[in-house]
Motif scaffolding. Structure first.
Motif, PDB file in Angstrom:
ATOM      1  N   LYS A 261       0.843  -1.134  -0.112  1.00  0.00           N
ATOM      2  CA  LYS A 261       0.080   0.009   0.260  1.00  0.00           C
ATOM      3  C   LYS A 261       0.772   1.442  -0.091  1.00  0.00           C
ATOM      4  N   ARG A 262       1.838   0.951   0.485  1.00  0.00           N
ATOM      5  CA  ARG A 262       2.853   1.930   0.821  1.00  0.00           C
ATOM      6  C   ARG A 262       3.190   2.049  -0.853  1.00  0.00           C
ATOM      7  N   LYS A 263       4.077   3.876  -1.193  1.00  0.00           N
ATOM      8  CA  LYS A 263       4.431   4.034  -2.611  1.00  0.00           C
ATOM      9  C   LYS A 263       6.156   4.609  -2.050  1.00  0.00           C
ATOM     10  N   VAL A 264       6.222   4.165  -2.906  1.00  0.00           N
ATOM     11  CA  VAL A 264       7.894   4.671  -2.433  1.00  0.00           C
ATOM     12  C   VAL A 264       8.401   5.421  -4.593  1.00  0.00           C
ATOM     13  N   ALA A 265       9.830   5.654  -4.390  1.00  0.00           N
ATOM     14  CA  ALA A 265      10.694   6.508  -5.012  1.00  0.00           C
ATOM     15  C   ALA A 265      12.007   6.570  -5.318  1.00  0.00           C
ATOM     16  N   TRP A 266      12.489   6.387  -6.335  1.00  0.00           N
ATOM     17  CA  TRP A 266      13.890   6.257  -5.572  1.00  0.00           C
ATOM     18  C   TRP A 266      15.013   7.223  -6.703  1.00  0.00           C
ATOM     19  N   TYR A 267      15.131   7.701  -7.088  1.00  0.00           N
ATOM     20  CA  TYR A 267      15.896   9.221  -6.913  1.00  0.00           C
ATOM     21  C   TYR A 267      17.525   9.888  -6.694  1.00  0.00           C
ATOM     22  N   GLY A 268      18.171  10.297  -7.918  1.00  0.00           N
ATOM     23  CA  GLY A 268      19.892   9.564  -7.748  1.00  0.00           C
ATOM     24  C   GLY A 268      20.712  11.008  -8.366  1.00  0.00           C
ATOM     25  N   THR A 269      22.084  10.920  -8.749  1.00  0.00           N
ATOM     26  CA  THR A 269      22.522  12.215  -9.385  1.00  0.00           C
ATOM     27  C   THR A 269      22.890  10.875 -10.573  1.00  0.00           C
ATOM     28  N   GLU A 270      23.022   9.947 -10.573  1.00  0.00           N
ATOM     29  CA  GLU A 270      22.842   9.303 -12.008  1.00  0.00           C
ATOM     30  C   GLU A 270      22.268   8.294 -12.543  1.00  0.00           C
ATOM     31  N   PRO A 271      21.050   7.696 -12.698  1.00  0.00           N
ATOM     32  CA  PRO A 271      20.774   6.197 -12.914  1.00  0.00           C
ATOM     33  C   PRO A 271      20.521   5.281 -12.520  1.00  0.00           C
ATOM     34  N   TYR A 272      21.493   4.969 -11.528  1.00  0.00           N
ATOM     35  CA  TYR A 272      21.564   4.201 -10.469  1.00  0.00           C
ATOM     36  C   TYR A 272      20.769   2.816 -10.163  1.00  0.00           C
ATOM     37  N   GLN A 273      21.063   1.878 -10.378  1.00  0.00           N
ATOM     38  CA  GLN A 273      20.609   0.246  -9.989  1.00  0.00           C
ATOM     39  C   GLN A 273      20.084   0.866  -8.750  1.00  0.00           C
ATOM     40  N   TYR A 274      19.178   0.544  -7.887  1.00  0.00           N
ATOM     41  CA  TYR A 274      19.651  -0.690  -6.553  1.00  0.00           C
ATOM     42  C   TYR A 274      17.899  -1.339  -6.505  1.00  0.00           C
ATOM     43  N   THR A 275      18.425  -2.491  -6.050  1.00  0.00           N
ATOM     44  CA  THR A 275      17.573  -3.663  -5.455  1.00  0.00           C
ATOM     45  C   THR A 275      17.584  -4.084  -4.353  1.00  0.00           C
ATOM     46  N   TYR A 276      16.250  -4.661  -3.988  1.00  0.00           N
ATOM     47  CA  TYR A 276      15.912  -4.589  -2.610  1.00  0.00           C
ATOM     48  C   TYR A 276      14.904  -5.717  -2.947  1.00  0.00           C
ATOM     49  N   SER A 277      14.561  -6.431  -2.041  1.00  0.00           N
ATOM     50  CA  SER A 277      13.172  -7.092  -1.801  1.00  0.00           C
ATOM     51  C   SER A 277      13.340  -7.945  -3.743  1.00  0.00           C
ATOM     52  N   ASN A 278      13.943  -8.618  -4.139  1.00  0.00           N
ATOM     53  CA  ASN A 278      14.256  -9.081  -5.372  1.00  0.00           C
ATOM     54  C   ASN A 278      13.988  -8.366  -6.404  1.00  0.00           C
ATOM     55  N   THR A 279      13.702  -7.169  -6.388  1.00  0.00           N
ATOM     56  CA  THR A 279      13.316  -6.052  -7.356  1.00  0.00           C
ATOM     57  C   THR A 279      14.105  -4.719  -7.688  1.00  0.00           C
ATOM     58  N   THR A 280      13.992  -4.020  -8.454  1.00  0.00           N
ATOM     59  CA  THR A 280      15.489  -3.182  -9.077  1.00  0.00           C
ATOM     60  C   THR A 280      15.135  -2.141  -9.740  1.00  0.00           C
ATOM     61  N   LYS A 281      15.195  -0.949  -9.032  1.00  0.00           N
ATOM     62  CA  LYS A 281      15.127   0.358  -9.515  1.00  0.00           C
ATOM     63  C   LYS A 281      15.936   1.105 -10.424  1.00  0.00           C
TER      64      LYS A 281
END
Length: 203
Positions: free
Chosen positions: A62-82
């Motif tokens: 239900k909660r929502k998330v967003a991922w921002y950065g200086t470069e289009p970094y990949q970030y993987t947690y709980s088996n999903t990649t942003k």
């Protein structure tokens, strides 16, 4: 003699008894500044429901998330990649503020939107392989005041704090190695909380 009315919270105080460092910076922003940023973040951030893969099943939170950065970094947690989106003007202002206060530098930010107190986060540590080991994580809170808890992985000792609107919490050193943290749900809270966790991705 200490005047209680001039009391400044001790930002150097370590809230953990051992195996890590947690500093609480109380309110970094005034009420009106914090209100401004809360509204801006709710309007301008590209929020999406979080997805996690548990036991081979995809779960949408239900909660929502967003991922921002200086470069289009990949970030993987709980088996999903942003992939990180470019900074918004407001996020850059807040990043600069947190860096100035803490003396740390950050290159990315994971944002969480909890619509009510019924949305929370279970026990976990932020120790993904992409993150700088023992690096600082600066956690800015806006909106509803929420309780935040730490639990030592071995001793099970607990520490709780109340995170206020416009406040900053910094976790660093070995905190993620030895401690779990969580945002307990609360049925009493009907208003949203936005949390920004400024991080450093190892490049």
């Amino acid at each position: 003699m200490m005047n209680l009315f001039d009391y400044e919270p001790d930002r150097q105080k370590n809230w953990l008894p051992y195996d890590g460092t947690v500093n609480y910076y109380d309110k970094l922003l005034s009420q009106s500044e914090a209100d401004f940023f809360l509204n801006k973040l709710l309007e301008t951030i590209q929020w999406e429901n979080d997805r996690a893969v548990l036991f081979g099943k995809e779960i949408i939170t239900k909660r929502k998330v967003a991922w921002y950065g200086t470069e289009p970094y990949q970030y993987t947690y709980s088996n999903t990649t942003k992939h990180a989106l470019p900074w918004t003007p407001e996020l850059l202002v807040l990043k600069t503020l947190v860096e100035k206060e803490t003396g740390e530098t950050f290159n990315s930010c994971l944002l969480n939107l909890y619509h009510t107190g019924e949305e929370g986060m279970s026990w976990h540590s932020d120790a993904e392989a992409d993150l700088k080991k023992d690096g600082a994580i600066g956690s800015l809170s806006f909106g509803a005041e929420r309780k935040f808890a730490f639990k030592h992985k071995q001793s099970k000792e607990k520490v709780e704090l109340l995170l206020e609107h416009g406040s900053l919490l910094v976790m660093k050193d070995a905190t993620q190695t030895f401690w779990l943290h969580r945002l307990p749900p609360s049925k009493k809270i009907a208003t949203p909380r936005v949390n920004l966790t400024f991080r450093t991705i190892d490049e």
